[in-house]
Scaffold this active site. Sequence first.
Site, PDB file in Angstrom:
ATOM      1  N   SER A  66       8.164  27.299   9.885  1.00  0.00           N
ATOM      2  CA  SER A  66       9.553  27.355   9.425  1.00  0.00           C
ATOM      3  C   SER A  66       9.651  27.993   8.052  1.00  0.00           C
ATOM      4  O   SER A  66      10.472  28.891   7.812  1.00  0.00           O
ATOM      5  CB  SER A  66      10.146  25.946   9.382  1.00  0.00           C
ATOM      6  OG  SER A  66      10.212  25.369  10.661  1.00  0.00           O
ATOM      7  N   ARG A 115      13.499  24.929   0.620  1.00  0.00           N
ATOM      8  CA  ARG A 115      13.779  23.620   1.222  1.00  0.00           C
ATOM      9  C   ARG A 115      15.262  23.466   1.558  1.00  0.00           C
ATOM     10  O   ARG A 115      15.625  22.887   2.589  1.00  0.00           O
ATOM     11  CB  ARG A 115      13.346  22.507   0.267  1.00  0.00           C
ATOM     12  CG  ARG A 115      11.854  22.319   0.161  1.00  0.00           C
ATOM     13  CD  ARG A 115      11.349  21.409   1.236  1.00  0.00           C
ATOM     14  NE  ARG A 115       9.912  21.190   1.142  1.00  0.00           N
ATOM     15  CZ  ARG A 115       9.237  20.380   1.939  1.00  0.00           C
ATOM     16  NH1 ARG A 115       9.861  19.717   2.887  1.00  0.00           N
ATOM     17  NH2 ARG A 115       7.933  20.238   1.805  1.00  0.00           N
ATOM     18  N   HIS A 148      16.012  25.525   4.589  1.00  0.00           N
ATOM     19  CA  HIS A 148      15.433  24.851   5.753  1.00  0.00           C
ATOM     20  C   HIS A 148      16.324  23.709   6.221  1.00  0.00           C
ATOM     21  O   HIS A 148      16.563  23.536   7.419  1.00  0.00           O
ATOM     22  CB  HIS A 148      14.040  24.331   5.386  1.00  0.00           C
ATOM     23  CG  HIS A 148      13.356  23.604   6.483  1.00  0.00           C
ATOM     24  ND1 HIS A 148      13.250  22.231   6.512  1.00  0.00           N
ATOM     25  CD2 HIS A 148      12.728  24.047   7.607  1.00  0.00           C
ATOM     26  CE1 HIS A 148      12.588  21.859   7.590  1.00  0.00           C
ATOM     27  NE2 HIS A 148      12.261  22.937   8.276  1.00  0.00           N
TER      28      HIS A 148
END
Length: 208
Positions: A15, A38, A41
């Site tokens: 990812s 982050r 994501h």
Amino acid sequence: MHVYETDGAAIYRQSFAMIRAEADLAAFGPEEEPVAVRMIHAAGLIGLEAHIRFSADFVAAARVALAAGAPILCDARMVSEGVTAGRLPRSNLVICTLHQPEVPQLAQSLATTRSAAALELWRPYLKGAVVAIGNAPTALFHLLNMLKDPGCPRPAAIVGCPVGFVGAAESKAALWDEQPVPCCIVSGRLGGSAVTVAALNALASRSE
């Protein structure tokens, strides 16, 4: 039967590799980039990076505060419950006052939302804290009004990423324009609890 990746660590690696390959991260410094990744994501959204803004000293200020044991003040349980305790460098307190019993009456007396009124209960914890607002624009506006008072304790850093259609863009623009302390925002209507928590967990995991 469906065949799919079952290794959690491999899923994370793939990812993050995809995000770094597809997102334009050139605007972020080396300390900011992992936090932005982050956040992207958590949103599942390539393109979010165009809306993420860090003040020049935000990452350093937040990590120093967390490493010193500062509490994390959250506007909603969706934020506070998402903080990964194992990432916190000093078993930092994670505080959400929204559901304290005095909040409804306080909101009525202040003629505001419960989310905003709940911040009045932050005052004993606010000095040097890391603030995370990922849900309620009214909370962010109320915090900015609180910080206009020179006698109000000042946090170390603010993650200001409330989401929505009424007041979200405006509250974040106000935070960015005023910058009473180092801050991070997701401009416009985007943001939310998951994105805010992702930023917190990224900051905490590298704060030691």
